[in-house]
Design an enzyme around this catalytic site. Structure first.
Site, PDB file in Angstrom:
ATOM      1  CG  HIS A 226      30.353  25.494  15.245  1.00  0.00           C
ATOM      2  ND1 HIS A 226      30.317  25.125  13.918  1.00  0.00           N
ATOM      3  CD2 HIS A 226      30.127  24.357  15.967  1.00  0.00           C
ATOM      4  CE1 HIS A 226      30.089  23.827  13.841  1.00  0.00           C
ATOM      5  NE2 HIS A 226      29.965  23.345  15.065  1.00  0.00           N
TER       6      HIS A 226
ATOM      7  CB  CYS B  85      32.967  22.375  14.943  1.00  0.00           C
ATOM      8  SG  CYS B  85      31.969  20.921  14.623  1.00  0.00           S
TER       9      CYS B  85
ATOM     10  CG  ASN C 276      27.757  21.152  13.053  1.00  0.00           C
ATOM     11  OD1 ASN C 276      28.624  21.697  12.366  1.00  0.00           O
ATOM     12  ND2 ASN C 276      28.019  20.622  14.231  1.00  0.00           N
TER      13      ASN C 276
HETATM   14  N1  COA Z   1      14.500  12.180  17.437  1.00  0.00           N
HETATM   15  C1  COA Z   1      13.724  11.848  18.503  1.00  0.00           C
HETATM   16  N2  COA Z   1      14.261  11.513  19.688  1.00  0.00           N
HETATM   17  C2  COA Z   1      15.582  11.512  19.804  1.00  0.00           C
HETATM   18  C3  COA Z   1      16.444  11.842  18.738  1.00  0.00           C
HETATM   19  C4  COA Z   1      15.832  12.166  17.507  1.00  0.00           C
HETATM   20  N3  COA Z   1      16.545  12.512  16.417  1.00  0.00           N
HETATM   21  N4  COA Z   1      17.727  11.749  19.147  1.00  0.00           N
HETATM   22  C5  COA Z   1      17.681  11.377  20.433  1.00  0.00           C
HETATM   23  N5  COA Z   1      16.408  11.234  20.838  1.00  0.00           N
HETATM   24  C6  COA Z   1      15.902  10.862  22.148  1.00  0.00           C
HETATM   25  C7  COA Z   1      16.906  10.057  22.953  1.00  0.00           C
HETATM   26  O1  COA Z   1      16.839   8.680  22.630  1.00  0.00           O
HETATM   27  C8  COA Z   1      16.455  10.329  24.366  1.00  0.00           C
HETATM   28  O2  COA Z   1      15.345   9.523  24.645  1.00  0.00           O
HETATM   29  P1  COA Z   1      15.157   8.864  26.109  1.00  0.00           P
HETATM   30  O3  COA Z   1      15.046  10.067  27.047  1.00  0.00           O
HETATM   31  O4  COA Z   1      13.927   8.083  25.952  1.00  0.00           O
HETATM   32  O5  COA Z   1      16.393   8.073  26.334  1.00  0.00           O
HETATM   33  C9  COA Z   1      15.950  11.781  24.296  1.00  0.00           C
HETATM   34  O6  COA Z   1      15.687  12.038  22.917  1.00  0.00           O
HETATM   35  C10 COA Z   1      16.948  12.780  24.820  1.00  0.00           C
HETATM   36  O7  COA Z   1      18.221  12.477  24.259  1.00  0.00           O
HETATM   37  P2  COA Z   1      19.488  13.378  24.519  1.00  0.00           P
HETATM   38  O8  COA Z   1      20.664  12.761  23.855  1.00  0.00           O
HETATM   39  O9  COA Z   1      19.539  13.653  25.978  1.00  0.00           O
HETATM   40  O10 COA Z   1      19.039  14.708  23.757  1.00  0.00           O
HETATM   41  P3  COA Z   1      19.660  16.150  23.817  1.00  0.00           P
HETATM   42  O11 COA Z   1      18.667  17.113  24.308  1.00  0.00           O
HETATM   43  O12 COA Z   1      20.999  16.119  24.489  1.00  0.00           O
HETATM   44  O13 COA Z   1      19.877  16.467  22.291  1.00  0.00           O
HETATM   45  C11 COA Z   1      21.726  16.600  20.761  1.00  0.00           C
HETATM   46  C12 COA Z   1      20.772  15.687  21.520  1.00  0.00           C
HETATM   47  C13 COA Z   1      22.699  15.749  19.995  1.00  0.00           C
HETATM   48  C14 COA Z   1      20.885  17.446  19.791  1.00  0.00           C
HETATM   49  C15 COA Z   1      22.453  17.532  21.760  1.00  0.00           C
HETATM   50  O14 COA Z   1      23.000  16.758  22.791  1.00  0.00           O
HETATM   51  C16 COA Z   1      23.536  18.331  21.123  1.00  0.00           C
HETATM   52  O15 COA Z   1      23.276  19.216  20.330  1.00  0.00           O
HETATM   53  N6  COA Z   1      24.802  18.088  21.487  1.00  0.00           N
HETATM   54  C17 COA Z   1      25.914  18.807  20.964  1.00  0.00           C
HETATM   55  C18 COA Z   1      26.250  18.258  19.619  1.00  0.00           C
HETATM   56  C19 COA Z   1      27.197  19.128  18.851  1.00  0.00           C
HETATM   57  O16 COA Z   1      27.126  20.316  18.923  1.00  0.00           O
HETATM   58  N7  COA Z   1      28.054  18.493  18.080  1.00  0.00           N
HETATM   59  C20 COA Z   1      28.926  19.127  17.155  1.00  0.00           C
HETATM   60  C21 COA Z   1      30.248  19.397  17.692  1.00  0.00           C
HETATM   61  S1  COA Z   1      30.312  20.964  18.353  1.00  0.00           S
END
Ligand code: COA
Length: 333
Positions: free
Chosen positions: A255, A114, A285
């Site tokens: 980003h 990214c 993204n």
């Molecule tokens: N829809 C519904 N529920 C979802 C889901 C979806 N698409 N994806 C995950 N969940 C659930 C998980 O299973 C988890 O459930 P549980 O609590 O029962 O186990 C819950 O939601 C929370 O999951 P978590 O992974 O903690 O969510 P989060 O708030 O961290 O959000 C991302 C996930 C990926 C959106 C977030 O971590 C993120 O943006 N990370 C950075 C990613 C990024 O920027 N990547 C690019 C490189 S810079």
């Protein structure tokens, strides 16, 4: 000194749109979850199997050449930030130049996920600043849909396809252009975000395909935590180094990974949401594509002398910021 200024911006998005409601039919998710956790409503996804990253990039560069009134033959160097190259070799940059007819250019790819666009922009600017070249094109392009597992609900909702490009030329006013950059890398972050196979460590095999090792592997939470801290810190750092107050900053082009990460960065910089470029809700993204696509979307609103901070965080880990004093008003120099 000779400064490198952006003199034109181009962009391209595939026609096909994948909305959160489409995803609801594919995986166990909801529009509400995706919107509140990421800020994304829809993303563009190329559905023509004959098209690849270079095809999107070619359209973005053509767009830029038309605006600036230059022919592809005038390009000296083309650098492409991407983690979804058309193939392992030759470089996507070579393929873009061939398709464009940029017969006098050479080029290479930059792999910084990214942060691919800002790494490429900082690198390309050096060739202008030394006086070596007059026209350098910087591309940020990724066709993430080709490396996403659409059954992995935490990862597939985030990414989209897209390409952006900018032209760098020597600035006639040496106060305008790329003023500073701060770039970082920490390879220890690879455990949280990488592709497990397809390189020399684990070449493609029946086993790697069966185990879905050619897709993005991401642990969302640690990536989120590092992104929030590092993107905010480096953005504050570049302001401090250049004696910029929050009032001095006209725009933040961050980003587009997650709206919550962008908001945290703006907060650390002390700037209001009216100064934050945002298009994550429409594109998701697009990895190396996000920052040039922001510049493309906001170009008409930019004015000569505006202070822009470009900030990114990505796989590697890689992160950094670039400070630009914008060189022109509106749509063309
Ligand atoms: N829809 C519904 N529920 C979802 C889901 C979806 N698409 N994806 C995950 N969940 C659930 C998980 O299973 C988890 O459930 P549980 O609590 O029962 O186990 C819950 O939601 C929370 O999951 P978590 O992974 O903690 O969510 P989060 O708030 O961290 O959000 C991302 C996930 C990926 C959106 C977030 O971590 C993120 O943006 N990370 C950075 C990613 C990024 O920027 N990547 C690019 C490189 S810079």
């Amino acid at each position: 000194m000779i400064r490198a200024a952006i003199t034109a911006v181009g962009g391209f998005l595939p026609e096909n749109i994948l909305t959160n409601f489409d995803l609801e039919k594919m995986i166990d998710t909801t529009d509400e979850w995706i919107t509140t956790r990421t800020g994304i409503k829809e993303r563009h996804v190329e559905n023509d199997p004959q098209k690849a990253t270079s095809d999107m990039a070619v359209e973005a560069v053509k767009n830029l050449c038309k605006k600036r009134g230059i022919a592809p033959e005038e390009i000296d160097l083309l650098i492409c930030g991407t983690v979804t190259p058309d193939m392992v070799f030759p470089s996507t940059s070579n393929l873009i130049c061939a398709k464009l007819g940029a017969v006098n250019a050479w080029g290479y790819d930059v792999s910084a996920a990214c942060s691919g666009f800002i790494y490429s922009l900082a690198t390309g600017a050096q060739f202008i600043e030394t006086g070596r070249y007059k026209k350098v094109v910087i591309v940020g392009a990724d066709m993430m849909s080709r490396i996403i597992d659409y059954s992995d609900r935490t990862t597939c909702v985030i990414f989209g396809d897209g390409a952006g490009a900018v032209l760098l030329e020597p600035s006639s006013d040496d106060s305008l252009g790329i003023r500073d950059f701060v770039l970082h890398a920490d390879g220890r972050g690879m455990t949280h975000l990488h592709m497990k196979a397809g390189g020399s460590l684990r070449p493609a095999s029946e086993e790697t395909v069966a185990n879905k090792m050619h897709y993005v592997y991401q642990e969302g939470q640690p990536v989120f935590k590092h992104a929030v801290v590092n993107m905010a810190e480096v953005s504050a750092k570049i302001m401090e180094r250049n004696h910029l107050t929050s009032e001095d900053v006209t725009w933040l082009a961050a980003h587009q990974a997650n709206k919550r990460i962008i908001d945290a960065t703006a907060q650390r910089m002390g700037i209001g949401s009216e100064k934050v470029m945002m298009n994550i809700e429409r594109y998701g993204n697009t990895t190396a594509g996000t920052i040039p696509l922001l510049l493309w979307d906001y170009e008409k609103q930019l004015k000569k002398g505006d202070n822009l901070i470009l900030s990114a965080f990505g796989g590697g880990f890689t992160w950094g910021s670039i400070y630009i004093k914008w060189a022109y008003d509106g749509n063309a120099i």
